[in-house]
Design a protein around this motif. Structure first.
Motif: not given
Ligand code: NAD
Length: 317
Positions: A6, A62, A66, A236-237, A252, A255-258, A260-261, A267-268, A307
């Motif tokens: 995202i 952003a 990983t 977390v968004g 930054e 949250h991570g790169s989510a 799936r979305h 995404a938020n 959402y």
């Molecule tokens: P994630 O934070 O990316 O997402 C987990 C869930 O949180 C999502 O499926 C979604 O439902 C929700 N979410 C997160 N951000 C959102 C947003 N902006 N808007 C709406 N919903 C949101 O965690 P993950 O799935 O465990 O990690 C995915 C990838 O991100 C992994 O490759 C991980 O290594 C990486 N990561 C990167 C960072 C960073 O770059 N700072 C931090 C954490 C994880």
């Protein structure tokens, strides 16, 4: 940089808002993350990107993906350690009822030590069946983060800092952290200093966050606690963060790169945008920060949400 998953969508949205608010910034884009990893660079960042960050001293980042396994190093940890970004600042504020939260009165700011502890990345395979990870806590590291926390409290009018550690078990490492915390506190008589063992401290934080003002934690506890606190505010968004060093800072969302979305433009962007607000304050552009923050609050108050928050608002009826 636009990141993965995202990342490109929320970065594009955030830059458009900051530019429209008159941010006096020349954006220099660098490529990091999945593409760089998969091109064979296991650290996820190229030499010229380091040069750009070191020259500009501020990085608006952003989230990135990983890749699992295969010896890829976490770029976030690499950036924090290479640039000496020792303080991770993460506010968790409730915007209830506009963002429904079970914790309407919460406004907790976490300062997490960002370089040491189990994140020093020193792991060994001792025997085929025994592994080991070293927890590093140094006096200079503790002094830096404790001083940063008290100076932050002074500058932003925070009244109380709660240090959370597990010094009943890790007497040397966490013991040093809390010892330096109280040594530092002596120089700030107007700020209340207290400590809790992390397990009961976290339980209290989740039960009644309104009783906390600032919390200071070693790296691992801080990482876990801030995701929990972020979610307690509603999503977390919406949680922003700053990683601060002596002369370089990185902003930054927590949250991570989510993935799936990704690509759905749903995404938020709030966590990244509010990190941009923190960045504008640090870059000496408080009027831009205020304008963006107020516009964001108005948007949320008007019920214009992504959402994740729409789902919450619907559930609340
Ligand atoms: P994630 O934070 O990316 O997402 C987990 C869930 O949180 C999502 O499926 C979604 O439902 C929700 N979410 C997160 N951000 C959102 C947003 N902006 N808007 C709406 N919903 C949101 O965690 P993950 O799935 O465990 O990690 C995915 C990838 O991100 C992994 O490759 C991980 O290594 C990486 N990561 C990167 C960072 C960073 O770059 N700072 C931090 C954490 C994880």
């Amino acid at each position: 940089m636009f990141g993965d998953g995202i990342g490109p969508e929320i970065m594009d949205a955030s830059l458009r808002v900051l530019d429209a608010a008159g941010a006096d910034v020349e954006w220099e884009h660098i490529e990091v993350g999945e593409k760089v990893y998969l091109a064979g660079n296991t650290s996820g960042i190229a030499e010229e990107a380091w040069a750009s960050i070191k020259k500009n001293k501020v990085l608006f980042k952003a989230p990135i993906t990983t890749p699992q396994g295969g010896g890829y190093k976490s770029l976030n940890v690499t950036i924090r350690k290479t640039l000496g970004l020792y303080a991770n600042v993460r506010p968790a504020i409730s915007y209830n009822p506009f963002i429904p939260s079970r914790y309407p009165g919460m406004n907790v700011l976490t300062i997490r030590e960002n370089e040491e502890d189990l994140y020093a990345g020193i792991e060994h395979q001792q025997t085929p069946e025994v592994t080991q990870c070293l927890k590093i806590i140094t006096r200079p590291g503790c002094e830096k983060i404790c001083q940063y926390a008290f100076e932050y409290a002074k500058a932003y009018g925070r009244k109380r800092i709660t240090c959370m550690i597990k010094d009943n078990i890790m007497k040397l490492t966490d013991g040093l952290f809390v010892k330096v915390f109280y040594e530092t506190a002596k120089n700030y008589p107007d700020i209340v200093a207290e400590d809790w063992i992390i397990d009961i401290g976290m339980a209290k934080l989740v039960d009644s966050p309104e009783e906390f003002d600032m919390v200071l934690m070693p790296n691992l506890y801080g990482d876990v606690a801030t995701d929990i606190l972020g979610l307690m505010t509603g999503s977390v968004g919406i949680a922003p963060g700053a990683n601060v060093g002596d002369d370089i800072a990185m902003y930054e969302a927590i949250h991570g790169s989510a993935p799936r979305h990704a690509g759905k433009n749903k995404a938020n962007p709030s966590g990244l945008l509010l990190s941009g607000v923190m960045m504008m304050v640090q870059m000496g552009q408080p009027e831009v920060a205020e304008k963006v923050h107020n516009a964001w609050l108005k948007t949320i108050e008007d019920g214009i949400v992504t959402y994740d928050l729409a789902r919450k608002l619907k559930a609340e009826g």
